[in-house]
Motif scaffolding. Structure first.
Motif, PDB file in Angstrom:
ATOM      1  N   UNK A  99      59.650  -4.654  38.774  1.00 43.03           N
ATOM      2  CA  UNK A  99      58.787  -4.784  37.596  1.00 43.03           C
ATOM      3  C   UNK A  99      59.121  -3.804  36.487  1.00 43.03           C
ATOM      4  N   UNK A 100      60.115  -2.952  36.690  1.00 46.02           N
ATOM      5  CA  UNK A 100      60.551  -2.043  35.641  1.00 46.02           C
ATOM      6  C   UNK A 100      60.175  -0.596  35.911  1.00 46.02           C
ATOM      7  N   UNK A 101      60.893   0.342  35.295  1.00 46.62           N
ATOM      8  CA  UNK A 101      60.665   1.772  35.538  1.00 46.62           C
ATOM      9  C   UNK A 101      59.263   2.252  35.198  1.00 46.62           C
ATOM     10  N   UNK A 102      58.661   1.722  34.139  1.00 45.97           N
ATOM     11  CA  UNK A 102      57.317   2.172  33.770  1.00 45.97           C
ATOM     12  C   UNK A 102      56.304   1.800  34.845  1.00 45.97           C
ATOM     13  N   UNK A 103      56.398   0.576  35.355  1.00 46.20           N
ATOM     14  CA  UNK A 103      55.530   0.170  36.469  1.00 46.20           C
ATOM     15  C   UNK A 103      55.812   1.030  37.686  1.00 46.20           C
ATOM     16  N   UNK A 104      57.073   1.379  37.895  1.00 41.80           N
ATOM     17  CA  UNK A 104      57.431   2.240  39.017  1.00 41.80           C
ATOM     18  C   UNK A 104      56.804   3.615  38.894  1.00 41.80           C
ATOM     19  N   UNK A 105      56.776   4.178  37.677  1.00 38.58           N
ATOM     20  CA  UNK A 105      56.150   5.480  37.457  1.00 38.58           C
ATOM     21  C   UNK A 105      54.663   5.422  37.784  1.00 38.58           C
ATOM     22  N   UNK A 106      54.003   4.347  37.376  1.00 38.09           N
ATOM     23  CA  UNK A 106      52.583   4.183  37.682  1.00 38.09           C
ATOM     24  C   UNK A 106      52.370   4.118  39.189  1.00 38.09           C
ATOM     25  N   UNK A 107      53.197   3.344  39.872  1.00 34.11           N
ATOM     26  CA  UNK A 107      53.080   3.214  41.321  1.00 34.11           C
ATOM     27  C   UNK A 107      53.360   4.532  42.030  1.00 34.11           C
ATOM     28  N   UNK A 108      54.268   5.343  41.478  1.00 34.52           N
ATOM     29  CA  UNK A 108      54.603   6.627  42.096  1.00 34.52           C
ATOM     30  C   UNK A 108      53.380   7.528  42.172  1.00 34.52           C
ATOM     31  N   UNK A 109      52.661   7.657  41.069  1.00 34.68           N
ATOM     32  CA  UNK A 109      51.473   8.507  41.074  1.00 34.68           C
ATOM     33  C   UNK A 109      50.357   7.881  41.908  1.00 34.68           C
ATOM     34  N   UNK A 110      50.289   6.541  41.920  1.00 34.97           N
ATOM     35  CA  UNK A 110      49.307   5.875  42.777  1.00 34.97           C
ATOM     36  C   UNK A 110      49.574   6.143  44.243  1.00 34.97           C
ATOM     37  N   UNK A 111      50.848   6.093  44.651  1.00 32.55           N
ATOM     38  CA  UNK A 111      51.208   6.361  46.042  1.00 32.55           C
ATOM     39  C   UNK A 111      50.922   7.806  46.416  1.00 32.55           C
ATOM     40  N   UNK A 112      51.239   8.728  45.509  1.00 32.24           N
ATOM     41  CA  UNK A 112      50.994  10.144  45.771  1.00 32.24           C
ATOM     42  C   UNK A 112      49.498  10.387  45.997  1.00 32.24           C
ATOM     43  N   UNK A 113      48.657   9.762  45.178  1.00 29.71           N
ATOM     44  CA  UNK A 113      47.207   9.935  45.319  1.00 29.71           C
ATOM     45  C   UNK A 113      46.687   9.271  46.586  1.00 29.71           C
ATOM     46  N   UNK A 114      47.166   8.063  46.892  1.00 34.23           N
ATOM     47  CA  UNK A 114      46.657   7.313  48.040  1.00 34.23           C
ATOM     48  C   UNK A 114      46.981   8.006  49.356  1.00 34.23           C
ATOM     49  N   UNK A 115      48.240   8.385  49.546  1.00 36.87           N
ATOM     50  CA  UNK A 115      48.619   9.011  50.808  1.00 36.87           C
ATOM     51  C   UNK A 115      48.057  10.419  50.936  1.00 36.87           C
ATOM     52  N   UNK A 116      47.925  11.123  49.816  1.00 36.79           N
ATOM     53  CA  UNK A 116      47.280  12.440  49.859  1.00 36.79           C
ATOM     54  C   UNK A 116      45.823  12.309  50.278  1.00 36.79           C
ATOM     55  N   UNK A 117      45.141  11.301  49.749  1.00 41.27           N
ATOM     56  CA  UNK A 117      43.741  11.077  50.115  1.00 41.27           C
ATOM     57  C   UNK A 117      43.601  10.768  51.599  1.00 41.27           C
ATOM     58  N   UNK A 118      44.486   9.923  52.122  1.00 46.00           N
ATOM     59  CA  UNK A 118      44.433   9.606  53.546  1.00 46.00           C
ATOM     60  C   UNK A 118      44.594  10.860  54.395  1.00 46.00           C
ATOM     61  N   UNK A 119      45.544  11.716  54.002  1.00 37.95           N
ATOM     62  CA  UNK A 119      45.783  12.907  54.808  1.00 37.95           C
ATOM     63  C   UNK A 119      44.626  13.900  54.731  1.00 37.95           C
TER      64      UNK A 119
END
Length: 531
Positions: A99-119
């Protein structure tokens, strides 16, 4: 230059301090690492009784099989992407390539927040359980945050070791806890409660006979967290083209069958008609009460200890995942460059690991300092940390899986492979729609999931954590595209971008003495960065 020795082989061209070590994990090590994140005993003892009690749905075993089928469809497209993209950023790298680098940047911070929250959520439950064990067996009273912070320090230290040593620790803890659950399941099957061996829990009618099957399904989503993490270790895996996708299918199959059988065993141990009432009366103590009744106090004591060690394994596994996401983001300019540094001795993502340790300390300390539990309810702040953050993380991961499914479709179409991949594209599309529906329903039912009133600020603040992370990533991606287009083009490419840049530099050096000569290597690098 990469070293020629297997022990110090690196997987990028950025030097020893900017590289994960290649070839460290095979199928067994990778499988154990990702399964540990699902914390099987924690799910059986904590999530299942809570879902039975709160949702009143007897057909929980059937829900695990249904969700397993959805995630198997998701894995079809996800595994195909893993053949083409090897990046510790996994989710965001796949989304960036589709979906493009900008969408990837958004997903990167989303993943960082999601997995941090789980831990960090699990730290709450871990601290409470260790405190309770010390009080019961050693008559020592300490606050929950003391063992929680000690666990943060120990997890942070272990994360700096070689990933294969981490896999060994995780494997031992996982195998023992799974073995104890299997013993309990076998006893429930051999000695079912009044009514005998019943398949009532697998009857589709149980999903509509009172209760809320949709909300119960939201509870079950968190139990599967872990299988999708296999691509995070692709850069450290031997033969990643084959091993990563093999592990994903093995993991999702094991989790679906294991949790379906274990939740069925709980219904057999109490009787299908009594499982909801029993769960409401005993709560998370249901498994331990049934184990003591059928297997004795010694087995139950061991089960309590393994419940704690299983949570520790999940903490270490999730820490490793977040550290690698942070490493990939630091390498590609989405986080400070220090996050993209690895340990020169072990190859572990030292910068990312340190970042996650700091995040964990801050969140646990914040909950400890704001501990305002009601009198007589010592579990309130801990269950809040675990329940709130667990649901935030599960929501974030579900959204990432849905988006990655659609990204795989776009990626295949752009490569001209839509015809050859049509069955995979259909599977990915069906999984994406189903996961998007689950995510939307999760947001709608957040008050029920976190035990808050319909007018509570938690109903929008907690899902807002995921939304905020996605927006921050989106804005950061847009800023990079405007101010640092080369860095923006590298998002999701990982090692590939640096290989292309190295090749382009070699081409420039080789043709510098030939006036007017075109630079195909540089042109290829630019084209590769845009893919």
């Amino acid at each position: 230059m990469p070293s020629q020795t297997g022990e110090t082989e690196i997987s990028t061209y950025q030097g020893q301090e900017g590289a994960l070590r290649a070839g460290r994990l095979g199928t067994p090590g990778l499988l154990l690492s990702v399964l540990a994140a699902s914390a099987p005993l924690m799910v059986v003892a904590g999530v299942m009784p809570t879902a039975f009690a709160a949702m009143g749905v007897v057909g929980q075993p059937l829900l695990f099989l249904i969700l397993g089928a959805v995630l198997a469809l998701f894995s079809v497209g996800y595994a195909e992407m893993s053949r083409h993209v090897h990046n510790a950023g996994a989710f965001y790298a796949y989304i960036a390539r589709g979906l493009g680098p900008t969408a990837g940047a958004s997903a990167a911070f989303g993943a960082l927040a999601a997995y941090s929250a789980l831990q960090v959520g699990i730290y709450g439950m871990f601290g409470f359980e260790v405190s309770a064990l010390l009080d019961t067996y050693a008559h020592v009273g300490i606050d929950w945050w003391v063992p929680a912070l000690l666990a943060v320090a120990l997890v942070g230290a272990l994360a700096w070791l070689k990933i294969d040593l981490n896999a060994t620790v995780l494997g031992v803890l996982l195998v023992v806890e799974v073995a104890l659950v299997v013993v309990f399941d076998g006893t429930a099957l051999a000695k079912p409660a009044a009514g005998g061996l019943s398949l009532h829990a697998f009857n589709p009618h149980t999903l509509s006979a009172g209760g809320s099957a949709g909300v119960a399904l939201c509870f079950c989503v968190a139990a599967f967290t872990g299988f999708e993490q296999a691509p995070v270790y692709a850069e450290e895996t031997r033969r990643p083209h084959a091993v990563v996708q093999r592990v994903m299918f093995l993991a999702v199959g094991f989790v679906a069958v294991f949790f379906a059988l274990s939740s069925w065993a709980l219904t057999l141990a109490t009787g299908p008609r009594d499982i909801v009432d029993s769960a409401q009366k005993m709560g998370p103590g249901l498994l331990f009460a049934l184990a003591e009744k059928n297997l004795g106090s010694t087995f139950t004591d061991v089960l309590h200890v393994l419940f704690v060690t299983g949570m520790f394994a999940a903490l270490l596994s999730l820490h490793n995942v977040v550290a690698r996401y942070a490493f990939a983001m630091g390498r590609e300019g989405l986080l400070p460059a220090g996050c993209g540094r690895t340990s020169s001795t072990s190859g572990a993502p030292a910068g990312g690991s340190l970042l996650q340790t700091v995040i964990s300390v801050v969140v646990v300390a914040t909950f400890a300092l704001t501990d305002r539990r009601p009198a007589g309810d010592p579990t309130a702040p801990v269950t809040h940390l675990f329940t709130w953050m667990g649901n935030v993380g599960a929501l974030g991961v579900t959204l990432l899986m849905a988006t990655a499914s659609f990204a795989m479709i776009v990626f295949s179409v752009r490569r001209g492979a839509a015809g050859a991949q049509r069955w995979r594209l259909l599977a990915a599309g069906a999984a994406g729609v189903a996961l998007l529906g689950i995510a939307a329903y999760t947001v709608k039912q957040f008050p029920v999931l976190v035990g808050a009133g319909p007018r509570s600020a938690l109903t929008w603040v907690l899902p807002g954590i995921v939304a905020l992370a996605l927006v921050v990533g989106l804005v950061h991606g847009l800023v990079l595209r405007s101010r640092r287009p080369q860095a923006h083009a590298r998002i999701g490419l990982g090692d590939g971008a640096f290989r292309l840049e190295r090749a382009a530099a070699a081409e420039r050096d080789g043709c510098a003495a030939v006036p007017g000569r075109r630079e195909p290597g540089q042109r290829e690098a630019g084209r590769g960065a845009g893919r």
